[in-house]
Design a protein around this motif. Structure first.
Motif, PDB file in Angstrom:
ATOM      1  N   GLU A  29       0.801  -1.212   0.000  1.00 56.85           N
ATOM      2  CA  GLU A  29       0.000   0.000   0.000  1.00 56.85           C
ATOM      3  C   GLU A  29       0.844   1.277   0.000  1.00 56.85           C
ATOM      4  O   GLU A  29       0.302   2.384   0.015  1.00 56.85           O
ATOM      5  CB  GLU A  29      -0.922   0.012   1.229  1.00 56.85           C
ATOM      6  CG  GLU A  29      -2.001  -1.059   1.217  1.00 56.85           C
ATOM      7  CD  GLU A  29      -2.969  -0.910   0.070  1.00 56.85           C
ATOM      8  OE1 GLU A  29      -3.446   0.206  -0.190  1.00 56.85           O
ATOM      9  OE2 GLU A  29      -3.238  -1.922  -0.613  1.00 56.85           O
ATOM     10  N   GLU A 114     -11.054   3.767  -0.577  1.00 54.52           N
ATOM     11  CA  GLU A 114     -10.888   2.335  -0.364  1.00 54.52           C
ATOM     12  C   GLU A 114     -10.814   2.103   1.145  1.00 54.52           C
ATOM     13  O   GLU A 114      -9.995   2.720   1.821  1.00 54.52           O
ATOM     14  CB  GLU A 114      -9.607   1.842  -1.037  1.00 54.52           C
ATOM     15  CG  GLU A 114      -9.658   1.966  -2.546  1.00 54.52           C
ATOM     16  CD  GLU A 114      -8.316   1.672  -3.196  1.00 54.52           C
ATOM     17  OE1 GLU A 114      -8.300   1.265  -4.357  1.00 54.52           O
ATOM     18  OE2 GLU A 114      -7.265   1.854  -2.518  1.00 54.52           O
ATOM     19  N   TYR A 116     -10.570  -0.720   4.303  1.00 49.25           N
ATOM     20  CA  TYR A 116     -10.268  -2.094   4.696  1.00 49.25           C
ATOM     21  C   TYR A 116     -11.502  -2.782   5.273  1.00 49.25           C
ATOM     22  O   TYR A 116     -12.254  -2.194   6.047  1.00 49.25           O
ATOM     23  CB  TYR A 116      -9.157  -2.125   5.741  1.00 49.25           C
ATOM     24  CG  TYR A 116      -7.770  -1.965   5.167  1.00 49.25           C
ATOM     25  CD1 TYR A 116      -7.108  -3.044   4.587  1.00 49.25           C
ATOM     26  CD2 TYR A 116      -7.128  -0.733   5.198  1.00 49.25           C
ATOM     27  CE1 TYR A 116      -5.838  -2.898   4.053  1.00 49.25           C
ATOM     28  CE2 TYR A 116      -5.849  -0.580   4.669  1.00 49.25           C
ATOM     29  CZ  TYR A 116      -5.216  -1.667   4.091  1.00 49.25           C
ATOM     30  OH  TYR A 116      -3.963  -1.516   3.559  1.00 49.25           O
ATOM     31  N   ARG A 148     -20.728   1.465   1.009  1.00 47.00           N
ATOM     32  CA  ARG A 148     -19.977   0.497   0.196  1.00 47.00           C
ATOM     33  C   ARG A 148     -20.623   0.338  -1.167  1.00 47.00           C
ATOM     34  O   ARG A 148     -21.830   0.164  -1.287  1.00 47.00           O
ATOM     35  CB  ARG A 148     -19.940  -0.851   0.922  1.00 47.00           C
ATOM     36  CG  ARG A 148     -19.203  -1.949   0.150  1.00 47.00           C
ATOM     37  CD  ARG A 148     -19.069  -3.200   0.990  1.00 47.00           C
ATOM     38  NE  ARG A 148     -20.363  -3.794   1.303  1.00 47.00           N
ATOM     39  CZ  ARG A 148     -21.003  -4.652   0.503  1.00 47.00           C
ATOM     40  NH1 ARG A 148     -20.490  -4.992  -0.671  1.00 47.00           N
ATOM     41  NH2 ARG A 148     -22.163  -5.163   0.876  1.00 47.00           N
ATOM     42  N   TYR A 153     -14.543  -5.958  -4.967  1.00 47.96           N
ATOM     43  CA  TYR A 153     -13.501  -5.017  -5.356  1.00 47.96           C
ATOM     44  C   TYR A 153     -12.100  -5.591  -5.177  1.00 47.96           C
ATOM     45  O   TYR A 153     -11.797  -6.222  -4.161  1.00 47.96           O
ATOM     46  CB  TYR A 153     -13.625  -3.745  -4.510  1.00 47.96           C
ATOM     47  CG  TYR A 153     -12.644  -2.668  -4.881  1.00 47.96           C
ATOM     48  CD1 TYR A 153     -12.654  -2.092  -6.145  1.00 47.96           C
ATOM     49  CD2 TYR A 153     -11.685  -2.234  -3.969  1.00 47.96           C
ATOM     50  CE1 TYR A 153     -11.743  -1.107  -6.496  1.00 47.96           C
ATOM     51  CE2 TYR A 153     -10.773  -1.240  -4.306  1.00 47.96           C
ATOM     52  CZ  TYR A 153     -10.813  -0.684  -5.573  1.00 47.96           C
ATOM     53  OH  TYR A 153      -9.911   0.295  -5.913  1.00 47.96           O
ATOM     54  N   HIS A 155      -7.880  -4.251  -6.165  1.00 49.04           N
ATOM     55  CA  HIS A 155      -7.098  -3.192  -6.794  1.00 49.04           C
ATOM     56  C   HIS A 155      -5.666  -3.656  -7.006  1.00 49.04           C
ATOM     57  O   HIS A 155      -5.187  -4.572  -6.330  1.00 49.04           O
ATOM     58  CB  HIS A 155      -7.173  -1.879  -6.006  1.00 49.04           C
ATOM     59  CG  HIS A 155      -6.249  -1.759  -4.839  1.00 49.04           C
ATOM     60  ND1 HIS A 155      -4.876  -1.670  -4.955  1.00 49.04           N
ATOM     61  CD2 HIS A 155      -6.494  -1.667  -3.507  1.00 49.04           C
ATOM     62  CE1 HIS A 155      -4.326  -1.533  -3.767  1.00 49.04           C
ATOM     63  NE2 HIS A 155      -5.279  -1.538  -2.866  1.00 49.04           N
ATOM     64  N   LEU A 168     -10.035  -4.866   0.593  1.00 45.29           N
ATOM     65  CA  LEU A 168     -10.675  -3.563   0.735  1.00 45.29           C
ATOM     66  C   LEU A 168     -12.003  -3.533  -0.011  1.00 45.29           C
ATOM     67  O   LEU A 168     -12.244  -4.319  -0.922  1.00 45.29           O
ATOM     68  CB  LEU A 168      -9.776  -2.451   0.191  1.00 45.29           C
ATOM     69  CG  LEU A 168      -8.404  -2.278   0.830  1.00 45.29           C
ATOM     70  CD1 LEU A 168      -7.335  -2.875  -0.066  1.00 45.29           C
ATOM     71  CD2 LEU A 168      -8.108  -0.805   1.073  1.00 45.29           C
ATOM     72  N   ASP A 169     -12.844  -2.593   0.397  1.00 42.56           N
ATOM     73  CA  ASP A 169     -14.074  -2.276  -0.337  1.00 42.56           C
ATOM     74  C   ASP A 169     -13.911  -0.894  -0.939  1.00 42.56           C
ATOM     75  O   ASP A 169     -13.290  -0.010  -0.326  1.00 42.56           O
ATOM     76  CB  ASP A 169     -15.293  -2.258   0.602  1.00 42.56           C
ATOM     77  CG  ASP A 169     -15.641  -3.633   1.136  1.00 42.56           C
ATOM     78  OD1 ASP A 169     -15.639  -4.594   0.350  1.00 42.56           O
ATOM     79  OD2 ASP A 169     -15.905  -3.742   2.347  1.00 42.56           O
ATOM     80  N   LEU A 170     -14.457  -0.703  -2.127  1.00 38.30           N
ATOM     81  CA  LEU A 170     -14.515   0.648  -2.684  1.00 38.30           C
ATOM     82  C   LEU A 170     -15.797   1.284  -2.164  1.00 38.30           C
ATOM     83  O   LEU A 170     -16.890   0.727  -2.335  1.00 38.30           O
ATOM     84  CB  LEU A 170     -14.508   0.633  -4.205  1.00 38.30           C
ATOM     85  CG  LEU A 170     -14.465   2.028  -4.852  1.00 38.30           C
ATOM     86  CD1 LEU A 170     -13.172   2.752  -4.495  1.00 38.30           C
ATOM     87  CD2 LEU A 170     -14.615   1.929  -6.365  1.00 38.30           C
ATOM     88  N   CYS A 171     -15.650   2.423  -1.523  1.00 43.72           N
ATOM     89  CA  CYS A 171     -16.795   3.091  -0.907  1.00 43.72           C
ATOM     90  C   CYS A 171     -16.956   4.494  -1.476  1.00 43.72           C
ATOM     91  O   CYS A 171     -16.072   5.004  -2.176  1.00 43.72           O
ATOM     92  CB  CYS A 171     -16.622   3.132   0.612  1.00 43.72           C
ATOM     93  SG  CYS A 171     -16.545   1.490   1.381  1.00 43.72           S
ATOM     94  N   LEU A 191     -11.925   4.498 -11.972  1.00 44.89           N
ATOM     95  CA  LEU A 191     -10.907   3.486 -11.698  1.00 44.89           C
ATOM     96  C   LEU A 191      -9.873   3.418 -12.821  1.00 44.89           C
ATOM     97  O   LEU A 191      -8.673   3.240 -12.571  1.00 44.89           O
ATOM     98  CB  LEU A 191     -11.556   2.116 -11.508  1.00 44.89           C
ATOM     99  CG  LEU A 191     -12.361   1.925 -10.220  1.00 44.89           C
ATOM    100  CD1 LEU A 191     -13.069   0.577 -10.227  1.00 44.89           C
ATOM    101  CD2 LEU A 191     -11.469   2.044  -9.000  1.00 44.89           C
ATOM    102  N   TRP A 205      -8.460  -7.504 -11.786  1.00 43.57           N
ATOM    103  CA  TRP A 205      -8.859  -6.097 -11.922  1.00 43.57           C
ATOM    104  C   TRP A 205      -9.533  -5.865 -13.271  1.00 43.57           C
ATOM    105  O   TRP A 205     -10.586  -5.226 -13.353  1.00 43.57           O
ATOM    106  CB  TRP A 205      -7.638  -5.189 -11.770  1.00 43.57           C
ATOM    107  CG  TRP A 205      -7.975  -3.728 -11.736  1.00 43.57           C
ATOM    108  CD1 TRP A 205      -8.291  -2.982 -10.629  1.00 43.57           C
ATOM    109  CD2 TRP A 205      -8.046  -2.832 -12.852  1.00 43.57           C
ATOM    110  NE1 TRP A 205      -8.553  -1.674 -10.995  1.00 43.57           N
ATOM    111  CE2 TRP A 205      -8.401  -1.558 -12.349  1.00 43.57           C
ATOM    112  CE3 TRP A 205      -7.841  -2.974 -14.226  1.00 43.57           C
ATOM    113  CZ2 TRP A 205      -8.562  -0.439 -13.169  1.00 43.57           C
ATOM    114  CZ3 TRP A 205      -7.999  -1.869 -15.052  1.00 43.57           C
ATOM    115  CH2 TRP A 205      -8.358  -0.622 -14.518  1.00 43.57           C
TER     116      TRP A 205
END
Length: 223
Positions: A29, A114, A116, A148, A153, A155, A168-171, A191, A205
């Motif tokens: 990260e 993103e 966690y 969410r 998701y 990445h 992770l979730d894309l929120c 994205l 992805w």
């Protein structure tokens, strides 16, 4: 507490910020030190640190896409508890984004982030800083209004090694609290641009993006 923008890798506070990132986030990260030169000089990427008594105690990076009318919070780090760092960064960031939206002449629709999933993150202590605990962060971000996006998701790793990161979730934080979904094409466009800098994207992805192209709306769900 001071809200200080870093726009050059030679800024003395950048080294302290990068060390804080390495302490809190897993390696995949964190962008390698020397690779920060161009992002920091990009006027569209806004990197700020919270400075308390000469020490970097928090940091946030974000950007605003005026053509999409959305923002993205790349990361937020709270370095220690008991100083109100999270609230300070969130307020300063929001004020800055509102000013950017006003300057563009179009209202902001919301902000991606993103987040966690604490039920899938079991082996990382986030530097032992309790405010960074994924359970705590997720609940705080829920209180802020994040929701969410309803899809699986993944990445690309920021190590640019072609690995997929799946914890992770894309929120999305909508400026209209009644909003129930986001156009799927907006998610695809965002994205695609956001990860254009990474050449080695995993097959997962690409499959995720292709699946999103077949949808019209991506629902916003509670987190």
């Amino acid at each position: 507490m001071e809200y200080h923008r870093i726009s050059n890798i030679s800024d003395p506070f950048f080294k302290k910020m990068h060390e804080l990132m390495q302490m809190v986030f897993p390696p995949e990260e964190v962008l390698e030190y020397s690779l920060w030169k161009e992002p920091l000089e990009d006027p569209g990427i806004r990197v700020f640190v919270a400075i308390h008594e000469g020490k970097v105690v928090g940091t946030t990076e974000y950007r605003y896409y005026d053509d999409f009318q959305v923002a993205m919070t790349d990361f937020t780090i709270i370095g220690q508890a008991g100083l109100g760092i999270g609230r300070f960064l969130a307020r300063k960031r929001w004020d800055d984004l509102q000013a950017l939206a006003a300057a563009s002449g179009k209202p902001m629709l919301g902000m991606f982030a993103e987040i966690y999933d604490p039920y899938r993150v079991h082996d990382h202590a986030f530097g032992g800083v309790k405010p960074m605990d994924p359970y705590v962060r997720r609940e705080v971000l829920s209180h802020l209004g994040y929701k969410r996006l309803d899809f699986g998701y993944v990445h690309p790793s920021w190590e640019n090694n072609g690995e997929a990161v799946e914890v992770l979730d894309l929120c999305f934080l909508p400026t209209d609290e009644e909003r129930e979904g986001v156009p799927a094409q907006l998610v695809v466009d965002f994205l695609t641009r956001y990860y254009a800098v990474l050449a080695n994207k995993p097959a997962q992805w690409h499959a995720m993006v292709e699946a999103l192209k077949q949808r019209e709306i991506v629902a916003l769900l509670p987190i």
